[in-house]
Design a protein around this motif. Structure first.
Motif, short mmCIF file in Angstrom:
data_model
loop_
_atom_site.label_atom_id
_atom_site.label_comp_id
_atom_site.label_asym_id
_atom_site.label_seq_id
_atom_site.Cartn_x
_atom_site.Cartn_y
_atom_site.Cartn_z
N VAL A 111 42.92 -20.50 -19.44
CA VAL A 111 43.71 -21.19 -18.44
C VAL A 111 43.79 -20.33 -17.19
N GLN A 112 43.61 -20.94 -16.05
CA GLN A 112 43.61 -20.22 -14.77
C GLN A 112 44.97 -19.56 -14.52
N GLY A 113 44.96 -18.36 -13.92
CA GLY A 113 46.17 -17.56 -13.76
C GLY A 113 47.32 -18.27 -13.07
N LEU A 114 47.02 -19.13 -12.09
CA LEU A 114 48.07 -19.82 -11.35
C LEU A 114 48.79 -20.86 -12.20
N LEU A 115 48.25 -21.16 -13.38
CA LEU A 115 48.88 -22.16 -14.25
C LEU A 115 49.33 -21.56 -15.58
N GLN A 116 49.27 -20.24 -15.72
CA GLN A 116 49.64 -19.62 -16.99
C GLN A 116 51.16 -19.55 -17.16
N THR A 117 51.61 -19.73 -18.40
CA THR A 117 53.02 -19.52 -18.73
C THR A 117 53.27 -18.03 -18.92
N ASP A 118 54.54 -17.68 -19.02
CA ASP A 118 54.91 -16.28 -19.23
C ASP A 118 54.28 -15.74 -20.50
N ALA A 119 54.42 -16.47 -21.61
CA ALA A 119 53.92 -15.98 -22.90
C ALA A 119 52.40 -15.87 -22.89
N TYR A 120 51.73 -16.84 -22.31
CA TYR A 120 50.26 -16.84 -22.27
C TYR A 120 49.77 -15.68 -21.39
N ALA A 121 50.37 -15.51 -20.21
CA ALA A 121 49.97 -14.42 -19.33
C ALA A 121 50.20 -13.07 -19.99
N ARG A 122 51.31 -12.95 -20.70
CA ARG A 122 51.63 -11.69 -21.39
C ARG A 122 50.57 -11.37 -22.44
N ALA A 123 50.11 -12.41 -23.16
CA ALA A 123 49.09 -12.20 -24.18
C ALA A 123 47.76 -11.80 -23.56
N VAL A 124 47.41 -12.43 -22.44
CA VAL A 124 46.16 -12.09 -21.75
C VAL A 124 46.20 -10.66 -21.22
N LEU A 125 47.29 -10.32 -20.56
CA LEU A 125 47.39 -9.00 -19.94
C LEU A 125 47.57 -7.88 -20.96
N GLY A 126 48.05 -8.24 -22.15
CA GLY A 126 48.33 -7.23 -23.16
C GLY A 126 47.14 -6.81 -23.99
N VAL A 127 45.98 -7.44 -23.78
CA VAL A 127 44.79 -7.06 -24.52
C VAL A 127 44.35 -5.64 -24.10
N LEU A 128 44.33 -4.74 -25.03
CA LEU A 128 43.92 -3.34 -24.84
C LEU A 128 44.91 -2.49 -24.04
N ASP A 129 45.91 -3.11 -23.42
CA ASP A 129 46.83 -2.34 -22.57
C ASP A 129 48.19 -3.02 -22.52
N THR A 130 49.17 -2.46 -23.24
CA THR A 130 50.52 -3.03 -23.25
C THR A 130 51.48 -2.27 -22.36
N SER A 131 50.97 -1.31 -21.57
CA SER A 131 51.85 -0.54 -20.70
C SER A 131 52.38 -1.41 -19.57
N ASN A 132 53.66 -1.23 -19.24
CA ASN A 132 54.31 -1.95 -18.14
C ASN A 132 54.05 -3.45 -18.20
N LEU A 133 54.05 -3.99 -19.42
CA LEU A 133 53.65 -5.39 -19.59
C LEU A 133 54.63 -6.35 -18.93
N ASP A 134 55.92 -6.04 -18.98
CA ASP A 134 56.91 -6.91 -18.32
C ASP A 134 56.63 -7.01 -16.83
N ASP A 135 56.41 -5.85 -16.20
CA ASP A 135 56.19 -5.85 -14.76
C ASP A 135 54.86 -6.52 -14.41
N ARG A 136 53.82 -6.25 -15.16
CA ARG A 136 52.52 -6.84 -14.85
C ARG A 136 52.54 -8.36 -15.03
N THR A 137 53.29 -8.82 -16.03
CA THR A 137 53.42 -10.26 -16.22
C THR A 137 54.21 -10.89 -15.08
N ALA A 138 55.28 -10.24 -14.67
CA ALA A 138 56.09 -10.76 -13.56
C ALA A 138 55.28 -10.85 -12.28
N VAL A 139 54.44 -9.86 -12.06
CA VAL A 139 53.60 -9.85 -10.85
C VAL A 139 52.62 -11.01 -10.88
N ARG A 140 52.01 -11.26 -12.05
CA ARG A 140 51.08 -12.39 -12.14
C ARG A 140 51.79 -13.71 -11.91
#
Length: 282
Positions: A111-140
């Motif tokens: 799913v394209q980033g502009l349409l991702q939900t919080d949980a989906y974006a968190r799962a995508v961004l958390g692959v191989l790197d869970t550091s600062n995941l809250d902030d990185r998800t909020a930014v997306r």
């Protein structure tokens, strides 16, 4: 009053935000704890934002504006703060998205980033790197605020059917994500089409791409690699990708049939009866 951290407001947008939050709080005669109580956040969070150790959210900023009478200053500033926290190579793309009057996107895998939900974006961004995941998800997710503008862009997105079946973040996350896609049904400014498996070989076989169109500037094509983005205004590339997009739209399901497929996959593959496995990412 002792300052825990003397910020340089010119160091970054985040430092400037923290500096201004502290200045306005102290001018109002409030402690961090008192302001936190007013905003319904902890005083500790207020302190972390004031010392540039935590990113503010749009919601926090709206509440701060209301509590401190800052006439929307923090709500405007948080946009700059969040954009500045994007990877350097993506900041230009976020600016293009914010200025575009029309965005045409083909996404081959998810799913394209502009349409991702919080949980989906968190799962995508958390692959191989869970550091600062809250902030990185909020930014997306903050990039999605372009749809809240007085004149938001018209957004056309074609998703490969693969995006519906690639289970990212668990069944509950996928059900929520597909439900989010369905929430745009009937919205003429956000249009979601599915490119079905039955389309076979198609004009997007080389990969995902976006086309940004502007009121007066030349259109730009954007493609992405690992850790790098490639925007170009080359007329031949723009012409080629525009033609490819036309063919992808012709091969994709109609808006109505796309919504029906999304709904069917959501119910049959990610129905509530299958939640015993839970989500991979909360």
């Amino acid at each position: 009053m002792t300052h825990i951290n003397a910020l340089d407001p010119g160091a970054s947008p985040l430092d400037y935000y923290g500096f201004e939050l502290r200045r306005h709080r102290e001018a109002a005669g409030l402690t961090q704890k008192q302001l936190g109580e007013i905003l319904n956040y902890t005083g500790s969070l207020v302190g972390q934002i004031e010392t540039a150790r935590k990113l503010p959210t749009p919601e926090f900023s709206e509440r701060a504006d209301a509590a401190l009478g800052t006439d929307g200053m923090f709500s405007r500033l948080v946009e700059l703060v969040l954009r500045s926290r994007l990877p350097a190579w993506f900041q230009q793309v976020a600016e293009l998205q914010s200025r575009a009057v029309e965005i045409c996107s083909f996404e081959a895998l998810m799913v394209q980033g502009l349409l991702q939900t919080d949980a989906y974006a968190r799962a995508v961004l958390g692959v191989l790197d869970t550091s600062n995941l809250d902030d990185r998800t909020a930014v997306r997710l903050a990039r999605q605020r372009i749809f809240e503008k007085e004149k938001p862009p018209v957004f056309w997105v074609i998703l490969s059917e693969t995006a519906l079946y690639q289970q990212i973040g668990g069944r509950r996350t996928m059900r929520g994500q597909l439900a989010h896609l369905l929430s745009f049904v009937g919205n003429p400014r956000v249009n979601v089409q599915i490119l079905p498996f039955s389309a076979g070989a198609h004009a997007g076989m080389q990969g995902s791409f976006d086309i940004y169109r502007f009121a007066s500037d030349a259109s730009i094509v954007y493609t992405e690699g690992y850790g790098s983005g490639h925007p170009t205004a080359n007329p031949d590339t723009v012409k080629d990708c525009s033609l490819r997009y036309d063919h992808l739209q012709a091969a994709a399901l109609s808006l109505r049939d796309s919504a029906e497929l999304i709904r069917r996959v959501m119910e049959e593959r990610y129905g509530e009866q299958g939640d015993s496995d839970g989500d991979l990412v909360a």
